[in-house]
Structure formats: C-alpha cells, structure tokens
Design an enzyme around this catalytic site. Structure first.
Site, PDB file in Angstrom:
ATOM      1  N   GLN A  78       0.791  -1.277  -0.047  1.00  0.00           N
ATOM      2  CA  GLN A  78      -0.050   0.013   0.063  1.00  0.00           C
ATOM      3  C   GLN A  78       0.751   1.361   0.203  1.00  0.00           C
ATOM      4  O   GLN A  78       1.124   1.800   0.960  1.00  0.00           O
ATOM      5  CB  GLN A  78      -0.917  -0.108   1.238  1.00  0.00           C
ATOM      6  N   PHE A  79       1.319   1.684  -1.194  1.00  0.00           N
ATOM      7  CA  PHE A  79       2.184   3.047  -1.335  1.00  0.00           C
ATOM      8  C   PHE A  79       1.399   4.007  -0.857  1.00  0.00           C
ATOM      9  O   PHE A  79       2.198   5.040  -0.369  1.00  0.00           O
ATOM     10  CB  PHE A  79       2.656   2.863  -2.685  1.00  0.00           C
ATOM     11  N   THR A  80       0.043   3.963  -0.912  1.00  0.00           N
ATOM     12  CA  THR A  80      -0.432   5.306  -0.673  1.00  0.00           C
ATOM     13  C   THR A  80      -0.467   5.820   0.909  1.00  0.00           C
ATOM     14  O   THR A  80      -0.702   6.839   1.324  1.00  0.00           O
ATOM     15  CB  THR A  80      -1.767   5.346  -1.061  1.00  0.00           C
TER      16      THR A  80
END
Length: 147
Positions: A78-80
C-alpha cells in the site's frame, strides 16, 4: 515502514476477478515502504505484529497475540500510506519507495512474519486489488518502525 493493522474475522484480496489471498481470522496488514527502510525496520515490525496482544481472553481483555490464537495475516502492499496531502488537492507520493525497492522490502517483511510461525497470504504487488474484510471489533492500529 508503515503498517495499518486491522484485526479481522475474515478477509480476501481479489485481482482481475480472481481471489489471490484470503484468511479466516487474524490481521489484515496494509504495508507501506519508504526509501529509508531497512531490514531492521522489517524485523522490528514483524516482531511487534506477531506479539501484539490484540485478541481477547476469556474475560474480554486484549491479552492474546496472533501467535497465541493461531491467526493468519493478509498482507497488502500500500504505497499510498506514504501519501502527503498537506498541499493542494492531489497527494504527493515522493516519500514512497520506488517499486523495485518497495517490492523487495515488502517480500522480506512477509517472509519475516512467516519465519515467526504465522501463515501469510498476500495480494499482488502493484496490481489493482479489491480488498474486503470483516473488521473484528473494530480494532485498527497504525504502526510505524522507529526512525
């Protein structure tokens, strides 16, 4: 490294209409990696996650760990989690690690949890994923490795 942990009764990840990972009881982990993360961050978080006492005992107190209850992990990249929305209306993701580094550290993180005796299911790194879960409690924590 940041991990959004949600205690779950059941969860699954679907990619292109195919279930690629699912668990019945344990934690859903949304995992974000930044450029500065190292194996020390991975080991610290893996140890913290498997031993956190977030499951109830017979008296209803959070007194049991993931290992104590035989729970599983559904880990989703989950890069966000490293999105910065302080300025403007479009978040900046410059603090998120490049995909090659992020994927390598994400895989090492999953292996670190497995090496502690926990079943780990995953999504597909970089894919558009549909993640569904039944949050238990709800119990949700944001964990961040020491800087």
């Amino acid at each position: 490294m940041r991990v959004l942990l949600q205690r779950s009764k059941k969860a699954q990840v679907v990619v292109a209409e195919e279930t690629v990972g699912q668990i019945d009881y344990g934690y859903v982990l949304l995992v974000g990696v930044t450029h500065e993360d190292t194996v020390k961050d991975i080991e610290w978080l893996a140890e913290k996650i498997v031993h956190l006492r977030l499951f109830e005992d017979d008296e209803g107190k959070m007194n049991h760990s993931l290992i104590d209850v035989g729970g599983s992990v559904l880990s989703v990249s989950q890069f966000t989690l490293y999105g910065d929305a302080k300025k403007g209306r479009r978040p900046s993701f410059t603090n998120a690690a490049r995909p090659d580094l992020a994927n390598d550290l994400y895989e090492q993180f999953n292996e670190a949890i497995k090496s502690r005796g926990v079943n780990v299911e995953t999504g597909v790194f970089g894919a558009m994923m549909d993640v569904s879960l039944t949050n238990d409690g709800p119990v949700t924590l944001m964990l961040e490795s020491p800087q």
